[in-house]
Design an enzyme around this catalytic site. Structure first.
Site, PDB file in Angstrom:
ATOM      1  N   LYS A   1      17.475  -6.808 -15.817  1.00  0.00           N
ATOM      2  CA  LYS A   1      16.148  -7.234 -16.286  1.00  0.00           C
ATOM      3  C   LYS A   1      16.236  -8.580 -17.013  1.00  0.00           C
ATOM      4  O   LYS A   1      15.417  -9.461 -16.791  1.00  0.00           O
ATOM      5  CB  LYS A   1      15.536  -6.184 -17.239  1.00  0.00           C
TER       6      LYS A   1
ATOM      7  N   ARG B   1       8.733   1.293 -23.156  1.00  0.00           N
ATOM      8  CA  ARG B   1       9.807   2.222 -22.803  1.00  0.00           C
ATOM      9  C   ARG B   1       9.364   3.668 -22.923  1.00  0.00           C
ATOM     10  O   ARG B   1      10.121   4.562 -22.589  1.00  0.00           O
ATOM     11  CB  ARG B   1      10.961   1.990 -23.759  1.00  0.00           C
TER      12      ARG B   1
ATOM     13  N   ARG C   1      30.216  -6.259 -19.761  1.00  0.00           N
ATOM     14  CA  ARG C   1      29.217  -7.286 -20.065  1.00  0.00           C
ATOM     15  C   ARG C   1      29.520  -8.055 -21.360  1.00  0.00           C
ATOM     16  O   ARG C   1      29.929  -7.472 -22.352  1.00  0.00           O
ATOM     17  CB  ARG C   1      27.865  -6.579 -20.178  1.00  0.00           C
TER      18      ARG C   1
ATOM     19  N   ARG D   1      28.026  -6.591 -26.868  1.00  0.00           N
ATOM     20  CA  ARG D   1      27.057  -5.839 -27.680  1.00  0.00           C
ATOM     21  C   ARG D   1      27.676  -4.536 -28.167  1.00  0.00           C
ATOM     22  O   ARG D   1      28.335  -3.841 -27.396  1.00  0.00           O
ATOM     23  CB  ARG D   1      25.815  -5.530 -26.835  1.00  0.00           C
TER      24      ARG D   1
ATOM     25  N   ARG E   1      22.376   5.764 -23.743  1.00  0.00           N
ATOM     26  CA  ARG E   1      21.251   4.877 -23.401  1.00  0.00           C
ATOM     27  C   ARG E   1      20.705   5.214 -22.014  1.00  0.00           C
ATOM     28  O   ARG E   1      19.497   5.172 -21.788  1.00  0.00           O
ATOM     29  CB  ARG E   1      21.684   3.410 -23.473  1.00  0.00           C
TER      30      ARG E   1
HETATM   31  P1  AMP Z   1      17.885  -3.302 -24.655  1.00  0.00           P
HETATM   32  O1  AMP Z   1      18.439  -4.644 -25.017  1.00  0.00           O
HETATM   33  O2  AMP Z   1      16.550  -3.390 -23.972  1.00  0.00           O
HETATM   34  O3  AMP Z   1      18.860  -2.427 -23.907  1.00  0.00           O
HETATM   35  O4  AMP Z   1      17.587  -2.560 -26.060  1.00  0.00           O
HETATM   36  C1  AMP Z   1      18.629  -2.240 -26.960  1.00  0.00           C
HETATM   37  C2  AMP Z   1      18.161  -1.114 -27.868  1.00  0.00           C
HETATM   38  O5  AMP Z   1      17.003  -1.539 -28.623  1.00  0.00           O
HETATM   39  C3  AMP Z   1      17.715   0.155 -27.154  1.00  0.00           C
HETATM   40  O6  AMP Z   1      18.822   1.003 -26.838  1.00  0.00           O
HETATM   41  C4  AMP Z   1      16.795   0.783 -28.199  1.00  0.00           C
HETATM   42  O7  AMP Z   1      17.537   1.370 -29.251  1.00  0.00           O
HETATM   43  C5  AMP Z   1      16.092  -0.453 -28.789  1.00  0.00           C
HETATM   44  N1  AMP Z   1      14.837  -0.778 -28.061  1.00  0.00           N
HETATM   45  C6  AMP Z   1      14.614  -1.846 -27.245  1.00  0.00           C
HETATM   46  N2  AMP Z   1      13.366  -1.822 -26.750  1.00  0.00           N
HETATM   47  C7  AMP Z   1      12.775  -0.706 -27.232  1.00  0.00           C
HETATM   48  C8  AMP Z   1      11.507  -0.102 -27.061  1.00  0.00           C
HETATM   49  N3  AMP Z   1      10.559  -0.652 -26.259  1.00  0.00           N
HETATM   50  N4  AMP Z   1      11.239   1.048 -27.731  1.00  0.00           N
HETATM   51  C9  AMP Z   1      12.155   1.601 -28.538  1.00  0.00           C
HETATM   52  N5  AMP Z   1      13.393   1.113 -28.728  1.00  0.00           N
HETATM   53  C10 AMP Z   1      13.716  -0.031 -28.083  1.00  0.00           C
END
Ligand code: AMP
Length: 215
Positions: free
Chosen positions: A13, A89, A128, A161, A172
């Site tokens: 994404k 999400r 990554r 990360r 996740r």
């Molecule tokens: P990502 O970079 O999108 O994988 O997000 C990393 C982490 O941020 C996720 O595992 C969640 O803990 C939190 N997070 C990101 N976007 C959301 C969302 N829309 N709602 C809730 N938690 C989020």
């Protein structure tokens, strides 16, 4: 253009959002990137978010919706359009987003579901790395930097990360299946969803997205 990218962590994404920005000037809004910036700046929101993120859990809907709402309502985003990455999400977040866009008279063009198998995701996420400065994404096997740990583009250090560790990755992916599959179905029911194959090369995925967004 106003798009949502829906897909599990590691599906690409972020890569696609960056391509859409570079080529079409569409504004990428990634909830994960925004949360990580808040954590780095040690804000109240960042500290709260981090307590969930480090366990691979979702940050509560209320604060997430407020944080994204502020950005979506900004003048720049109104003018340039947006590609949402990582938000919505949950169905609650999707409903809040739909209501906000309706109120602003800014209809969504499409919701794009980027799909691949869990094996491909685990492999991608476990190697990554990202640049601390420009955000370029690397991978130890498929896209290694020329010098270990250093960004090819801007010579800054790379980082892994903390939530890209194997146990957190599994959590996740589980959380994604549980919460975000209903988001995909929410947009399918509205006739706004189209599916692209995330196992294809980034250029092919990009073409599928741009063509699908027009249709
Ligand atoms: P990502 O970079 O999108 O994988 O997000 C990393 C982490 O941020 C996720 O595992 C969640 O803990 C939190 N997070 C990101 N976007 C959301 C969302 N829309 N709602 C809730 N938690 C989020």
């Amino acid at each position: 253009m106003r798009l949502i990218l829906i897909g599990p962590p590691g599906v690409g994404k972020g890569t696609q959002a960056a391509m859409l920005e570079a080529r079409l000037g569409v504004r990428p809004l990634s909830s994960g990137v925004i949360f990580r910036a808040e954590i780095d700046a040690d804000t109240d929101l960042g500290r709260l978010a981090n307590s969930y993120i480090k366990r691979g859990e979702l940050v509560p809907n209320g604060v997430t919706i407020e944080m994204m709402g502020k950005r979506i309502r900004s003048e720049e985003v109104r003018k340039q359009g947006f590609v949402l990455d990582g938000f919505p999400r949950t169905v609650r977040q999707a409903e809040a987003l739909d209501a906000m866009l309706e109120e602003m008279n800014m209809p969504l063009d499409k919701a794009v579901s980027i799909e691949v198998t869990d094996e491909v995701l685990l492999q991608r996420l476990s190697g990554r790395m990202g640049c601390t400065k420009c955000g370029e994404i690397y991978h130890s096997i498929t896209k290694p930097p020329k010098r270990e740990g250093i960004c090819d583009k801007c010579n800054s250090p790379l980082f892994v990360r903390s939530d890209d560790l194997p146990e957190t990755i599994r959590e996740r992916l589980r959380v994604f299946q549980e919460n975000t599959t209903p988001v995909r179905e929410h947009y399918r029911a509205k006739g706004m969803l189209f599916v692209v194959n995330g196992a294809d090369e980034p250029e092919d995925v990009y073409s599928q997205i741009v063509n699908g967004a027009k249709g």
